[in-house]
Design a protein around this motif. Structure first.
Motif, PDB file in Angstrom:
ATOM      1  N   ALA A  95      36.310  35.179  35.710  1.00  0.00           N
ATOM      2  CA  ALA A  95      36.882  34.235  34.755  1.00  0.00           C
ATOM      3  C   ALA A  95      37.117  34.900  33.405  1.00  0.00           C
ATOM      4  O   ALA A  95      38.145  34.679  32.757  1.00  0.00           O
ATOM      5  N   ARG A  96      36.161  35.716  32.960  1.00  0.00           N
ATOM      6  CA  ARG A  96      36.320  36.393  31.665  1.00  0.00           C
ATOM      7  C   ARG A  96      37.504  37.361  31.678  1.00  0.00           C
ATOM      8  O   ARG A  96      38.255  37.453  30.704  1.00  0.00           O
ATOM      9  N   VAL A  97      37.668  38.080  32.774  1.00  0.00           N
ATOM     10  CA  VAL A  97      38.761  39.054  32.868  1.00  0.00           C
ATOM     11  C   VAL A  97      40.112  38.345  32.867  1.00  0.00           C
ATOM     12  O   VAL A  97      41.051  38.759  32.167  1.00  0.00           O
ATOM     13  N   ASP A 130      40.404  49.435  31.911  1.00  0.00           N
ATOM     14  CA  ASP A 130      40.039  49.137  30.516  1.00  0.00           C
ATOM     15  C   ASP A 130      39.661  47.669  30.358  1.00  0.00           C
ATOM     16  O   ASP A 130      38.653  47.326  29.726  1.00  0.00           O
ATOM     17  N   LEU A 131      40.483  46.801  30.932  1.00  0.00           N
ATOM     18  CA  LEU A 131      40.256  45.357  30.828  1.00  0.00           C
ATOM     19  C   LEU A 131      38.926  44.958  31.452  1.00  0.00           C
ATOM     20  O   LEU A 131      38.121  44.239  30.840  1.00  0.00           O
ATOM     21  N   SER A 136      33.819  42.493  31.734  1.00  0.00           N
ATOM     22  CA  SER A 136      33.115  42.047  32.939  1.00  0.00           C
ATOM     23  C   SER A 136      31.616  42.324  32.943  1.00  0.00           C
ATOM     24  O   SER A 136      30.946  42.093  33.946  1.00  0.00           O
ATOM     25  N   ASN A 137      31.062  42.847  31.850  1.00  0.00           N
ATOM     26  CA  ASN A 137      29.626  43.141  31.803  1.00  0.00           C
ATOM     27  C   ASN A 137      29.192  44.103  32.915  1.00  0.00           C
ATOM     28  O   ASN A 137      28.286  43.818  33.697  1.00  0.00           O
ATOM     29  N   ASP A 138      29.884  45.229  32.981  1.00  0.00           N
ATOM     30  CA  ASP A 138      29.476  46.342  33.862  1.00  0.00           C
ATOM     31  C   ASP A 138      29.648  46.081  35.349  1.00  0.00           C
ATOM     32  O   ASP A 138      29.036  46.758  36.171  1.00  0.00           O
ATOM     33  N   ARG A 142      36.442  48.235  41.128  1.00  0.00           N
ATOM     34  CA  ARG A 142      36.978  47.945  42.453  1.00  0.00           C
ATOM     35  C   ARG A 142      36.447  46.622  43.005  1.00  0.00           C
ATOM     36  O   ARG A 142      37.178  45.847  43.629  1.00  0.00           O
ATOM     37  N   ALA A 143      35.158  46.353  42.776  1.00  0.00           N
ATOM     38  CA  ALA A 143      34.565  45.109  43.279  1.00  0.00           C
ATOM     39  C   ALA A 143      35.227  43.894  42.643  1.00  0.00           C
ATOM     40  O   ALA A 143      35.501  42.892  43.318  1.00  0.00           O
ATOM     41  N   LEU A 144      35.498  43.976  41.333  1.00  0.00           N
ATOM     42  CA  LEU A 144      36.110  42.837  40.660  1.00  0.00           C
ATOM     43  C   LEU A 144      37.567  42.670  41.080  1.00  0.00           C
ATOM     44  O   LEU A 144      38.040  41.541  41.284  1.00  0.00           O
ATOM     45  N   LEU A 145      38.280  43.770  41.251  1.00  0.00           N
ATOM     46  CA  LEU A 145      39.658  43.669  41.731  1.00  0.00           C
ATOM     47  C   LEU A 145      39.708  43.056  43.128  1.00  0.00           C
ATOM     48  O   LEU A 145      40.595  42.247  43.430  1.00  0.00           O
ATOM     49  N   ASP A 146      38.758  43.417  43.978  1.00  0.00           N
ATOM     50  CA  ASP A 146      38.692  42.831  45.318  1.00  0.00           C
ATOM     51  C   ASP A 146      38.498  41.317  45.245  1.00  0.00           C
ATOM     52  O   ASP A 146      39.117  40.556  46.003  1.00  0.00           O
ATOM     53  N   GLU A 147      37.634  40.870  44.319  1.00  0.00           N
ATOM     54  CA  GLU A 147      37.374  39.439  44.185  1.00  0.00           C
ATOM     55  C   GLU A 147      38.600  38.710  43.636  1.00  0.00           C
ATOM     56  O   GLU A 147      38.966  37.633  44.120  1.00  0.00           O
TER      57      GLU A 147
END
Length: 275
Positions: A95-97, A130-131, A136-138, A142-147
């Protein structure tokens, strides 16, 4: 509570929480937000359902009942209550990203639209890395892009990602469904608590019929029949229960204002050992 009952309760709690947590993750509610709501619920239940007659509920008694420190209870009272309508704290990394991608000028073009971003850092150009590292607080990139891809928020083309949504809303038009979920789940748990606690005026209706060795090919037939017969039964219940409601029959007299009803649900999932 004896040890066997305590272990049984822990197992039951785990089973109850699994579908709840699945729903929370799907809709972007973090563990921190869940834990904060759980603290509010513990305090509310201790103060409202376990108060001593004729005595004001103190933070000390609430602490004894809940295990929450008295200072933490006092701080909790200063924060917005989950039912107050205040926004939920601690949005998830996803959500933050998404919010930053929409609002941070560095990640938007001259028209204010979110830029397509290269995944890896590029000299002189902002990137998805960068974003994500900033907002995302570390969480691993790749994990966040997958989500984000799983929930349909982004699309990937080669080494570039593009934002597809205007807010972090995994599913649209869910407000009413979620309201019904909260009401129905709470109703079922109230009935089960009433029956387990052996409260007056005796046991409430609570029955489930299931079999655990059903061929998958028969599920369509079972779904269709359960829907047809379940809806027919509920229509019958509605007819006679409506006659007991003062909104439908103003001539009815009697004391108090109670809510009464019957719920039906269909269940289906792979059989598990021990069920």
């Amino acid at each position: 509570m004896n040890d066997a009952a305590s272990k049984a309760l822990v197992k039951a709690l785990y089973k109850v929480l699994r579908p709840m947590v699945r729903l929370l993750i799907r809709h972007g509610v973090s563990y921190r937000a869940f834990a904060d709501i759980a603290r509010h619920v513990y305090v509310d239940v201790a103060e409202q359902d376990f108060a001593l007659e004729g005595r004001k509920v103190s933070h000390a008694r609430t602490s004894v009942l809940t295990g929450i420190n008295r200072k933490d209870i006092a701080k909790l009272k200063e924060r917005p209550h989950p039912l107050s309508g205040a926004p939920v704290d601690s949005p998830t990394p996803a959500a933050r990203v998404i919010t930053a991608w929409l609002n941070d000028a560095r990640f938007r073009d001259d028209a204010g639209e979110p830029l397509p971003l290269p995944v890896e850092p590029v000299p002189g150009q902002v990137s998805a890395t960068d974003l994500i590292r900033e907002y995302s607080n570390d969480v691993p990139v790749r994990a966040l892009l997958d989500e984000l891809e799983r929930i349909g928020a982004i699309t990937r083309r080669g080494d570039q990602v593009r934002l597809l949504v205007r807010a972090y809303v995994p599913q649209e038009n869910m407000q009413e469904n979620l309201r019904i979920f909260g009401t129905a789940a709470a109703d079922l748990l109230r009935t089960m608590d009433h029956n387990i606690s052996r409260q007056q005026p005796g046991l409430f209706l609570q029955r489930t019929v299931s079999y655990d060795n059903v061929p998958a090919e028969l599920l369509t037939q079972i779904r269709q029949r359960s829907r047809a017969e379940g809806e027919a039964f509920l229509l019958q219940v509605n007819d006679w229960l409506a006659r007991c409601d003062r909104n439908e029959n103003p001539q009815l007299v009697g004391s108090g204002r109670m809510r009464a009803g019957i719920g039906i649900y269909y269940l289906e999932h792979p059989a598990e050992d021990g069920e």
